[in-house]
Design a protein around this motif. Structure first.
Motif, short mmCIF file in Angstrom:
data_model
loop_
_atom_site.label_atom_id
_atom_site.label_comp_id
_atom_site.label_asym_id
_atom_site.label_seq_id
_atom_site.Cartn_x
_atom_site.Cartn_y
_atom_site.Cartn_z
N ASP A 1 0.98 -1.34 0.15
CA ASP A 1 0.13 0.11 0.01
C ASP A 1 0.82 1.35 0.01
OD1 ASP A 1 0.98 0.30 2.52
OD2 ASP A 1 -1.07 -0.33 3.63
N ALA A 2 2.17 1.03 -0.54
CA ALA A 2 2.89 2.51 -0.59
C ALA A 2 2.34 3.28 -1.83
CB ALA A 2 4.32 2.04 -1.34
N PRO A 3 2.34 4.65 -1.43
CA PRO A 3 1.65 5.55 -2.43
C PRO A 3 2.19 5.76 -3.47
CG PRO A 3 3.10 6.63 -0.49
CD PRO A 3 3.25 5.17 -0.19
N GLY B 1 1.92 6.00 -7.93
CA GLY B 1 1.48 5.34 -9.21
C GLY B 1 1.88 3.73 -8.99
N PHE B 2 1.65 3.04 -9.81
CA PHE B 2 2.11 1.59 -9.96
C PHE B 2 3.00 1.44 -10.75
CE2 PHE B 2 -2.50 0.73 -8.84
CZ PHE B 2 -2.40 0.19 -7.64
N THR B 3 4.07 0.35 -10.47
CA THR B 3 5.31 0.28 -11.08
C THR B 3 4.85 -0.81 -12.54
OG1 THR B 3 6.01 -1.70 -10.15
CG2 THR B 3 6.50 0.24 -9.24
N GLN C 1 3.90 -3.96 -11.30
CA GLN C 1 2.66 -4.07 -10.50
C GLN C 1 1.68 -4.03 -11.64
OE1 GLN C 1 3.65 -0.76 -7.99
NE2 GLN C 1 3.48 -2.25 -6.06
N ALA D 1 5.61 -3.92 3.49
CA ALA D 1 5.17 -2.88 2.38
C ALA D 1 3.83 -2.60 2.65
CB ALA D 1 5.16 -3.53 0.87
N CYS D 2 3.34 -3.22 3.53
CA CYS D 2 1.97 -2.65 3.99
C CYS D 2 2.21 -1.76 5.54
CB CYS D 2 0.90 -3.63 4.16
SG CYS D 2 0.25 -4.11 2.48
N GLY E 1 -2.78 2.62 4.65
CA GLY E 1 -1.65 3.04 4.20
C GLY E 1 -1.07 4.21 5.20
N ASP F 1 9.67 7.77 -0.89
CA ASP F 1 8.70 7.94 -1.72
C ASP F 1 8.01 6.54 -1.97
OD1 ASP F 1 8.16 10.14 -3.02
OD2 ASP F 1 9.21 9.58 -4.98
N ARG F 2 8.83 5.49 -1.96
CA ARG F 2 8.04 4.22 -2.02
C ARG F 2 8.19 3.38 -0.95
NH1 ARG F 2 5.47 3.54 -6.47
NH2 ARG F 2 4.85 1.39 -6.01
N SER F 3 9.10 3.41 0.05
CA SER F 3 9.21 2.44 1.03
C SER F 3 8.62 3.05 2.41
CB SER F 3 10.93 2.55 1.56
OG SER F 3 10.99 2.08 3.11
N GLN F 4 7.56 2.39 2.78
CA GLN F 4 6.97 2.47 4.14
C GLN F 4 7.59 2.54 5.03
OE1 GLN F 4 4.33 3.63 3.06
NE2 GLN F 4 2.66 2.10 2.62
N ASN F 5 8.74 1.67 5.43
CA ASN F 5 9.75 1.67 6.25
C ASN F 5 10.22 3.09 6.48
OD1 ASN F 5 11.49 0.88 8.31
ND2 ASN F 5 12.24 -1.06 7.07
#
Lengths: 499, 431
Positions: A291-293, A295-297, A300, A339-340, A388, B236-240
């Motif tokens: 659920d990372a913010p 757009g999709f790669t 994905q 990742a969530c 998220g 930007d992409r890492s929730q951690n």
């Protein structure tokens, strides 16, 4: 960037940590022994076990579990005398009616709290974790809030509906069912949607939030015409009712096609749109995988395309999509571990189920979930919970840390001083299996294992060193008080919020 | 969320300046970065159209929960109907025993005698009242009506109006402390799409409690927050990475808030619930937290029985707390940049009920404090002869009031936030 796809994983790579990842995502985690048992089933069996949850025995939910009569409409005789009191300006009688209504509302709010506690307990205790996890997913997807509905029994019935059909057919069970669901009909005012004055609320959200996604393949005219197909879809007592007198029998034009459609036809028309499979797959993906913010790669996107294809091919059955996903290389990709961000409910239930703390006080836990932004049966709007990063800010982070602390110790901020002796929680079971292995640094092993077990991601080396040093300062033994302190720190670390 | 180029902290710029900022972000939380550069909340180029409104303005919202009796707060002592419908509860005319406080330049309308603290601010020309505020088809349920006020949506099913304000004005990285609510739960009004507002009941609860169990946990806990391996690009992409940065933000802002609140204020606040909350807000404003909107709540206004004494005590608390808060801001020199808005979910029925109380009603006044506020009475008092089934009919929709707060004070376009064009008159005085 990940390049993995929905290709099936090699069963031989399904190890302890993959099994834990599966149990965290398709459920609410579990004790080391449970993770091990799942791993020993092998990937295919493990996924089937979670997904075919109806084969697992569980005490059935009875329809009379809760009181259906609290908010039932007044009898005809009552209504008549109320009207008379209003016409004649009988203030004393009106006051009596008002008081009666307030009493019923109070009783119903109490029952709503009881149902909240009941559901949370079910999530904590259930042998069918994926069933409850899906019930929570659909509650957020077909979001319905208690306040406008003002009938706790209808909220319970809706909850049961999600539980029954959570892994069923998206079109035939869930969407066709939700337009007949009393709580939803009330929430989106479809009981006021009639021939002479259509109410567009349900028709709009049906496309925008439940199936196609905002602006995806429909127009404002489709909403207006769609609302006409849903006229007369209402409820009486606890059941759906089609009120033919209020239904618009004239021809409607939707997506460029004309016909004397009813609400059921409207749903079929929506599902004939090319965008119908995409939106729900995106939501499932964000809920179960990442659920990372943003757009999709590319990777994905390719996964989402395949999920959509599977959903269409299976004629909207959800199980094939979920099975494919939970068995895929992509699902277990390292990049999708941690990742969530745990929802408040996930945080609480997973803490109890995996660390095996006492459940303490359900009321307090539900209140804590509310403070963290997720009050069950009270989503902030018809859009449900964004999830998220939206869960996290500086104050909810402290509440999250302190809620875990409460579960570990039973101590909340009102109770002073601490009495760790009464904590009645033993953490030894988490590290027992490391005992008696000769030639190993048991402190280091224990710290590394606990961090990996609780944090969903491989631990940073400096974290490990910090806490090995901490344990060694305390005498170098993983005894109960040290384990408790260590878990207090582990649950306060940012990684603990990851799933 | 949309990104504006002119926004100094938009993510695009953030990435362009990646090299320098990355090293800074790795060791410094967002929170400090901003204060260190003396930047107030990055609300882009929002400038109020109204002259004299300062850049670093703050809005404080005071919610009176339960439905404050507007008719016994702003008293229509010139009306015979008032005395006829409230034989026991009506407040007497000014000059009588325990009579209303006369408002300069108004005929037949006064303030509840317990509101002396507020009256003093009115006399100084820094407080105003908007009369008869409500909305069509009034809902008399506490919850539903409060939701309607919080969402500015007639169905009460949207997210919050202040939350939408943040969504519309803060692009890129969300601001950790843009909105602060005193209370355990963030009010719906402050919840937007992008982030939950910060909320805490007491400053000492705005922290991790593990050190109460064992004070020696302080050091390892400190290390958790200070562990740094975070860069804005990963975030930007890492929730951690995102969580590590927020943990550091939380740690720093907890220290900062607790330090701010621990300082004794420049004036003495009364010993009441509301005053205690406003004292905390005053302390945070004084410490220059980058907060745009504060939110405080006082309950107990649901006066169905034996209203008189109870209501007077509540109004006294409100009046004196608002007064002390304004004096504090004056002593700080911050009185020019803070506006306070007071509202309740509904007023009460015109006629008293059988238990010397009042039941849920409709329109009621709103109260404002601030140097720029148009002083005195605004709008007209709702009619006591033309009623809707015993209830007042509103003269001003609350969304027109929100529109003025948003446009004239906060300096933003209210149309998208309120879903339509609601702006009419300004609540602020000329120039």
């Amino acid at each position: 960037m990940s390049t993995t796809s929905l290709k099936k994983i090699n069963p031989r790579t399904f190890d302890y940590w993959k099994a834990q990842h599966l149990l965290n995502r398709a459920g609410f985690g579990g004790k080391p022994a449970q993770v091990l048992a799942l791993r020993n089933r092998g990937s295919e069996d493990a996924v089937d076990y979670l997904l075919d949850f109806k084969k697992v025995k569980e005490e059935p939910v009875r329809a009379d579990q809760f009181d259906s009569s609290i908010m039932q409409p007044r009898s005809e005789a009552d209504r008549r005398s109320f009207r008379q009191a209003r016409q004649s300006g009988n203030e004393a009688a009106l006051e009596r009616y008002r008081t009666m209504r307030q009493d019923r509302q109070r009783a119903d709010r109490r029952q709503m709290a009881t149902i909240q506690d009941w559901w949370l307990e079910r999530m904590i205790e259930t042998p069918r974790p994926l069933q409850e996890k899906l019930t929570l997913f659909w509650h957020g997807h077909f979001a319905t809030g208690y306040r406008p509905v003002e009938d706790s029994y209808h909220m319970f019935l809706q909850n049961q509906f999600f539980r029954e059909h959570g892994a069923g057919n998206f079109k035939d069970d869930l969407v066709q069912g939700i337009i007949r669901n009393p709580a939803m009909i009330k929430y989106l005012n479809n009981n006021q949607n009639n021939r002479d004055s259509p109410n567009e609320n349900l028709a709009r959200e049906l496309m925008e939030l439940f199936t196609l996604g905002e602006g995806q393949g429909y127009t404002e005219d489709d909403i207006k015409e769609g609302a006409r197909t849903l006229t007369g879809y209402t409820f009486r007592d606890d059941e759906f009712q089609f009120n033919a007198r209020n239904h618009d029998e004239n021809s409607k034009r939707i997506f460029g096609r004309g016909g004397n459609w009813n609400g059921d036809d409207f749903v079929e028309l929506i599902f004939s749109r090319p965008s119908a499979s995409r939106f729900i797959c995106e939501k499932l993906y964000r809920y179960f995988v990442n659920d990372a913010p943003g757009g999709f790669t590319k990777a994905q996107e390719s996964v989402l395309r395949k999920m959509s294809k599977t959903l269409v091919q299976s004629k909207w059955e959800l199980k094939p999509v979920l099975r494919q996903l939970f068995l895929s290389e992509h699902f277990y990709d390292e990049e999708n571990h941690g990742a969530c961000i745990k929802s408040p409910t996930q945080l609480v239930v997973q803490c109890i189920r995996s660390l095996h703390t006492p459940a303490r006080n359900l009321r307090k836990l539900n209140e804590a979930c509310g403070f963290m932004g997720q009050s069950l049966f009270n989503p902030p709007s018809v859009k449900g919970w964004e999830g998220g990063r939206k869960w996290i800010n500086t104050s909810t982070l402290f509440i999250r840390q302190n809620t875990a602390l409460y579960l570990l110790t039973g101590r909340d901020e009102q109770a002073r001083p601490w009495d760790v002796a009464k904590a009645d929680f033993s953490a030894r079971h988490l590290v027992e299996h490391l005992d008696g292995i000769s030639g190993r640094d048991t402190v280091r092993d224990g710290v590394v294992y606990l961090l990996r077990f609780a944090h969903s991601v491989p631990p940073d080396e400096d974290r490990v060193q910090q806490w090995v040093a901490y344990v060694n300062e305390r005498g170098g033994r993983l005894d109960e008080p040290t384990l408790l302190n260590l878990l207090a720190l582990i649950t306060a670390a940012p990684e603990y919020q990851l799933c | 969320m949309t990104e504006h180029n002119e926004h100094p902290w938009s993510r695009r710029l953030f990435l362009q300046q990646g090299v320098t900022l990355a090293s800074l972000a790795a060791t410094t939380p967002l929170f400090i970065e901003r204060s260190a550069r003396g930047v107030m909340l990055p609300l882009g180029s929002l400038v109020s159209s109204q002259a004299g409104v300062p850049e670093d303005r703050v809005l404080v919202v005071v919610q009176l929960g339960g439905g404050n009796d507007g008719l016994n707060t702003v008293v229509p002592y010139g009306s015979d109907d008032y005395y006829r419908l409230r034989p026991q509860l009506a407040i007497q005319a000014p000059g009588r025993d325990n009579g209303a406080l006369a408002i300069d330049g108004s005929d037949g309308i006064g303030l509840n005698p317990a509101m002396g603290g507020f009256k003093e601010l009115m006399d100084e020309g820094v407080a105003g009242i908007v009369q008869g505020v409500g909305y069509p088809n009034p809902n008399r349920s506490h919850f539903s009506s409060m939701d309607i006020w919080h969402t500015a949506d007639p169905d009460g099913k949207n997210n919050g109006w202040i939350g939408r304000y943040f969504d519309n004005t803060c692009s890129g990285t969300p601001n950790p402390e843009a909105g602060v609510a005193i209370g355990r739960q963030a009010p719906l009004a402050m919840q937007g799409e992008s982030q939950l507002p910060v909320s805490f009941e007491r400053a000492e609860l705005f922290r991790w409690m593990g050190t109460d169990m064992d004070p020696k946990l302080e050091d390892p806990y400190e290390q958790i927050a200070r562990t740094n391996h975070v860069g804005p690009v990963e975030e930007d992409r890492s929730q951690n990475a995102f969580l590590k940065r927020t943990t550091l933000d939380a740690r720093v802002s907890s220290d900062k808030v607790r330090k701010a609140v621990a300082r004794s204020p420049l004036v003495t606040y009364p010993n009441s619930n509301l005053a205690g909350q406003l004292r905390m807000v005053g302390a945070m404003i004084r410490a220059e937290l980058p907060t745009r909107v504060y939110y405080v709540t006082l309950g107990g206004f649901d006066t169905h029985a034996n209203q008189a004494g109870q209501h007077a005590r509540l109004l006294e608390q409100v009046g004196n707390a608002l007064n002390a808060f304004y004096r504090d801001l004056q002593a700080q020199g911050n009185n020019g940049r803070v506006m306070t808005m007071v509202f309740s979910e509904f007023g009460r029925r015109v006629a008293q009920n059988g238990s010397s109380g009042t039941d849920h009603g409709t329109a009621a006044p709103m109260y404002f404090v601030g140097d720029m506020v148009r002083p005195g009475l605004m709008g007209t008092h709702p009619s006591l002869t033309r009623l809707d089934e015993g209830d007042l009919i509103h003269n001003a929709d609350f969304r027109t009031i929100y529109a003025s707060v948003l446009e004239d004070w906060m300096g933003t376009n209210s149309n998208t936030i309120l879903g339509g064009k609601w702006k009419t008159e300004s609540l602020l005085r000329e120039g």
